[in-house]
Structures are given as structure tokens and as C-alpha cells.
Motif scaffolding. Structure first.
Motif, PDB file in Angstrom:
ATOM      1  N   ASP A 148       0.689  -1.207   0.231  1.00 42.17           N
ATOM      2  CA  ASP A 148      -0.043   0.011  -0.048  1.00 42.17           C
ATOM      3  C   ASP A 148       0.726   1.267  -0.207  1.00 42.17           C
ATOM      4  N   TRP A 149       0.152   2.278  -0.768  1.00 43.06           N
ATOM      5  CA  TRP A 149       0.814   3.751  -0.674  1.00 43.06           C
ATOM      6  C   TRP A 149       0.496   4.228   0.930  1.00 43.06           C
ATOM      7  N   TYR A 150       1.202   5.197   1.228  1.00 37.38           N
ATOM      8  CA  TYR A 150       0.852   5.776   2.587  1.00 37.38           C
ATOM      9  C   TYR A 150      -0.311   6.661   2.517  1.00 37.38           C
ATOM     10  N   ARG A 151      -1.397   6.254   3.015  1.00 38.01           N
ATOM     11  CA  ARG A 151      -2.609   6.962   3.010  1.00 38.01           C
ATOM     12  C   ARG A 151      -3.460   6.993   4.366  1.00 38.01           C
ATOM     13  N   PRO A 152      -4.318   8.016   4.597  1.00 38.21           N
ATOM     14  CA  PRO A 152      -5.184   8.118   5.898  1.00 38.21           C
ATOM     15  C   PRO A 152      -5.997   7.186   6.000  1.00 38.21           C
ATOM     16  N   TYR A 153      -6.369   6.554   7.040  1.00 37.84           N
ATOM     17  CA  TYR A 153      -7.357   5.649   7.422  1.00 37.84           C
ATOM     18  C   TYR A 153      -8.833   6.451   7.094  1.00 37.84           C
ATOM     19  N   PRO A 154      -9.601   5.494   7.021  1.00 35.85           N
ATOM     20  CA  PRO A 154     -11.087   6.021   6.847  1.00 35.85           C
ATOM     21  C   PRO A 154     -11.477   6.663   8.116  1.00 35.85           C
ATOM     22  N   GLY A 155     -11.917   8.144   7.975  1.00 36.99           N
ATOM     23  CA  GLY A 155     -12.351   8.897   9.446  1.00 36.99           C
ATOM     24  C   GLY A 155     -11.129   9.668   9.914  1.00 36.99           C
TER      25      GLY A 155
ATOM     26  N   LYS B  57       0.262   9.011  -3.572  1.00 40.45           N
ATOM     27  CA  LYS B  57       1.342   7.943  -4.096  1.00 40.45           C
ATOM     28  C   LYS B  57       2.664   8.348  -4.270  1.00 40.45           C
ATOM     29  N   GLN B  58       3.171   8.498  -3.068  1.00 37.76           N
ATOM     30  CA  GLN B  58       4.602   9.027  -3.056  1.00 37.76           C
ATOM     31  C   GLN B  58       5.482   7.882  -2.181  1.00 37.76           C
ATOM     32  N   VAL B  59       5.055   7.474  -1.111  1.00 40.01           N
ATOM     33  CA  VAL B  59       5.848   6.403  -0.416  1.00 40.01           C
ATOM     34  C   VAL B  59       4.945   5.242   0.110  1.00 40.01           C
ATOM     35  N   LYS B  60       5.668   4.093  -0.086  1.00 39.42           N
ATOM     36  CA  LYS B  60       5.032   2.914   0.355  1.00 39.42           C
ATOM     37  C   LYS B  60       4.932   2.700   1.997  1.00 39.42           C
ATOM     38  N   VAL B  61       4.083   2.082   2.596  1.00 38.86           N
ATOM     39  CA  VAL B  61       4.081   1.785   3.992  1.00 38.86           C
ATOM     40  C   VAL B  61       5.052   0.630   4.249  1.00 38.86           C
ATOM     41  N   ILE B  62       5.926   0.674   5.257  1.00 38.06           N
ATOM     42  CA  ILE B  62       6.663  -0.541   5.653  1.00 38.06           C
ATOM     43  C   ILE B  62       6.343  -0.580   7.153  1.00 38.06           C
ATOM     44  N   ARG B  63       6.225  -1.912   7.553  1.00 35.93           N
ATOM     45  CA  ARG B  63       5.749  -2.235   9.067  1.00 35.93           C
ATOM     46  C   ARG B  63       6.542  -3.228   9.638  1.00 35.93           C
ATOM     47  N   GLY B  64       6.514  -3.092  10.960  1.00 38.16           N
ATOM     48  CA  GLY B  64       7.383  -4.209  11.694  1.00 38.16           C
ATOM     49  C   GLY B  64       8.439  -4.147  12.608  1.00 38.16           C
TER      50      GLY B  64
ATOM     51  N   THR C 201       4.898  -1.802  18.107  1.00 41.74           N
ATOM     52  CA  THR C 201       3.459  -2.201  18.092  1.00 41.74           C
ATOM     53  C   THR C 201       3.150  -2.700  16.732  1.00 41.74           C
ATOM     54  N   ALA C 202       2.132  -3.277  16.560  1.00 41.50           N
ATOM     55  CA  ALA C 202       1.696  -3.959  15.539  1.00 41.50           C
ATOM     56  C   ALA C 202       0.915  -2.991  14.692  1.00 41.50           C
ATOM     57  N   THR C 203       0.584  -1.939  15.148  1.00 41.61           N
ATOM     58  CA  THR C 203       0.019  -0.623  14.485  1.00 41.61           C
ATOM     59  C   THR C 203       0.527   0.237  13.794  1.00 41.61           C
ATOM     60  N   PHE C 204       2.136   0.369  14.320  1.00 41.33           N
ATOM     61  CA  PHE C 204       2.831   1.518  14.020  1.00 41.33           C
ATOM     62  C   PHE C 204       3.169   1.548  12.293  1.00 41.33           C
ATOM     63  N   ARG C 205       3.166   2.637  11.778  1.00 45.32           N
ATOM     64  CA  ARG C 205       3.310   2.731  10.362  1.00 45.32           C
ATOM     65  C   ARG C 205       4.496   3.444   9.861  1.00 45.32           C
ATOM     66  N   LEU C 206       5.354   3.264   9.120  1.00 44.93           N
ATOM     67  CA  LEU C 206       6.450   4.090   8.530  1.00 44.93           C
ATOM     68  C   LEU C 206       6.313   3.931   7.133  1.00 44.93           C
ATOM     69  N   TYR C 207       7.199   4.744   6.559  1.00 47.50           N
ATOM     70  CA  TYR C 207       6.918   4.652   4.944  1.00 47.50           C
ATOM     71  C   TYR C 207       8.447   4.722   4.367  1.00 47.50           C
ATOM     72  N   ALA C 208       8.428   4.425   3.145  1.00 46.64           N
ATOM     73  CA  ALA C 208       9.938   4.924   2.369  1.00 46.64           C
ATOM     74  C   ALA C 208       9.549   4.796   0.942  1.00 46.64           C
ATOM     75  N   PRO C 209      10.460   5.585   0.147  1.00 47.92           N
ATOM     76  CA  PRO C 209      10.146   5.634  -1.294  1.00 47.92           C
ATOM     77  C   PRO C 209      10.302   4.203  -1.859  1.00 47.92           C
ATOM     78  N   PRO C 210       9.299   3.931  -2.892  1.00 49.55           N
ATOM     79  CA  PRO C 210       9.288   2.646  -3.541  1.00 49.55           C
ATOM     80  C   PRO C 210      10.699   2.364  -4.268  1.00 49.55           C
ATOM     81  N   ASP C 211      11.604   3.199  -4.644  1.00 52.11           N
ATOM     82  CA  ASP C 211      12.804   3.055  -5.242  1.00 52.11           C
ATOM     83  C   ASP C 211      13.912   3.242  -4.502  1.00 52.11           C
ATOM     84  N   SER C 212      13.896   2.987  -3.073  1.00 49.15           N
ATOM     85  CA  SER C 212      14.847   3.048  -2.190  1.00 49.15           C
ATOM     86  C   SER C 212      15.269   1.660  -1.996  1.00 49.15           C
ATOM     87  N   ALA C 213      16.610   1.317  -1.623  1.00 51.32           N
ATOM     88  CA  ALA C 213      17.265   0.279  -1.087  1.00 51.32           C
ATOM     89  C   ALA C 213      17.817   0.596   0.134  1.00 51.32           C
ATOM     90  N   ILE C 214      17.255  -0.208   1.061  1.00 49.53           N
ATOM     91  CA  ILE C 214      17.435   0.221   2.607  1.00 49.53           C
ATOM     92  C   ILE C 214      18.100  -0.827   3.347  1.00 49.53           C
TER      93      ILE C 214
END
Length: 233
Positions: free
Chosen positions: A162-169, A179-186, A209-222
Motif C-alpha cells: 500500500d501507498w501511505y494514505r489516511p485511514y477512513p475517518g 502515491k509517493q511512499v509505500k508503507v513499511i511495517r514491523g 507495536t503492530a499498528t505502527f506505520r512507517l514509509y519509504a520511497p518505493p525506489d529506495s534500497a534500505i
């Protein structure tokens, strides 16, 4: 999915963290998912090497002369870009997990904060720089999720579909949404930064936490981002 928690003490802001805690993790909401299967382990060097050979792809840049370090077969592959990870999953007749699929696999359906339960335990995940490096997948037996999935927290951050976007509400606004950065988790093995020990432990706890959200550009190698795949049921 998500949480309704708030940082009532402004702890994050006091430490100079720009994004307030929890603001992009809520509001909590129900998501119904069709049956799917998720890898029990993060994709390892040896598994990714099979893909490299079969599809004649370029290996990660840290593999010397195109070969990963001797003895690191069971360690998660890192420095793989989002599309490369997706291509690997497609080759395996799967795809990257959505945020919802990742979160359910990590926390189950009973609202737990961590794969192993409600209380943080640094002994159950490779987080916070304690090991100073990656560990073999599946090393933290007591950190399994309710579905028997390993390392959902720790070792490496993991790409999601997924792209990094707000949750409903959600009322939180971020210039990163879209559509700039992809969500990374964990969370990962990396240390959190230069903080006093008692502050750092709280930051690691929250990032795990299992709910924590971070993000990174999809073309990045980290160097602390890897992935796992899902398949439809």
C-alpha cells in the motif's frame, strides 16, 4: 485494524519527534479479509538468490561479486526495492501483503498490541539495536504471532503493497499521503537514535507495536528493510 490511542502526555513531541504518536494509526476500524496465506518467515538470502538466478536479475548491492556472504543463507535479504520485492512475490505466485493483511497476521483478531500479546518484551524481537545486526529468520521463537508467523516485529522493516494514505475517518493530514511512499511495517534491528536509555526504550516500544506505520520511497534500497509474500487462499 489500527488504534484509537492518543499521546496524552505529548511524549513524542517532547523528544523532538515531529509526527505525533498514533495520529496516522487511527481511527481503529474493522476490515474483513478473504482467506490468504502469508510467509512464516521474511524472505532470506538463499530464497532471493533463487529468484536472481532464475530471472537473471541484479543482486542487492551489498552482495560481493553478486554473492551473499558465506553462512548468511538464513538471514533476511535487505536493500531490495519495492518493485523488486513485488517481482519476487509474483515469481512465487504471490504478492506483497496489504497493510491490513500484514497487521492481521501480526496481531491476530483480538486487538493485541504485539504479536505475542499486550505487553512489550524486548527479548521476543530483534529491535532497538540490541543485537547490532540481523539475526536468522525464526530465531525469536517466543515472538511468534497468533498464526505462528515469525519476526513480524523486528529484524527488518517489511514492504507492504500500500501507498501511505489516511485511514477512513482520519483527520490527520500529511504531505506524504498519496502515491509517493509505500508503507513499511514491523520495526527492525536498527537502533532508534541518540536518546537517553529510558527514552530510547519507550521509543523502541512504540515503534514495535503492530499498528505502527512507517514509509519509504518505493525506489529506495534500505539496509534494514526486507519483505515477505502472501498468496490468496
Amino acid at each position: 485494524m489500527g488504534t484509537d490511542e492518543v499521546d496524552e502526555t505529548d511524549f513524542a513531541a517532547e523528544q523532538g519527534i515531529i509526527k505525533p504518536w498514533f495520529v496516522d494509526e487511527g481511527p481503529s476500524h474493522k476490515v474483513y479479509l478473504p482467506l490468504y496465506y502469508i510467509d512464516r518467515h521474511e524472505v532470506t538470502h538463499s530464497k532471493y538468490a533463487e529468484f536472481i538466478r532464475a530471472k537473471k536479475r541484479n543482486p542487492p548491492s551489498y552482495w560481493e561479486n553478486g554473492v551473499y556472504a558465506k553462512g548468511s543463507d538464513p538471514f533476511p535479504v535487505v536493500m531490495v526495492r519495492w518493485q523488486e520485492a513485488q517481482d519476487y512475490c509474483n515469481w512465487k505466485r504471490g504478492r506483497l501483503p496489504t497493510e491490513a493483511e500484514w497487521e492481521k497476521a501480526a496481531r491476530g483478531a483480538d486487538g493485541r498490541h504485539y504479536p505475542w500479546g499486550m505487553a512489550f518484551d524486548i527479548r521476543k524481537a530483534n529491535v532497538g539495536g540490541a543485537t547490532k545486526d540481523l539475526t536468522p529468520v525464526g530465531a525469536y521463537v517466543f515472538g511468534q504471532s497468533p498464526y505462528g508467523v515469525f519476526d513480524m516485529i523486528g529484524n527488518v522493516w517489511e514492504w507492504t503493497a500500500d501507498w501511505y494514505r489516511p485511514y477512513p475517518g482520519s483527520k490527520y493530514q500529511s504531505k506524504e499521503y498519496g502515491k509517493q511512499v509505500k508503507v513499511i511495517r514491523g520495526n527492525s534491528w536498527s537502533s532508534i537514535g541518540h536518546f537517553p536509555p529510558e527514552i530510547e526504550s519507550e521509543l523502541v516500544k512504540h515503534h514495535s507495536t503492530a499498528t505502527f506505520r512507517l514509509y519509504a520511497p518505493p525506489d529506495s534500497a534500505i539496509n534494514d528493510v526486507g519483505f515477505r509474500c502472501v498468496q490468496p487462499g
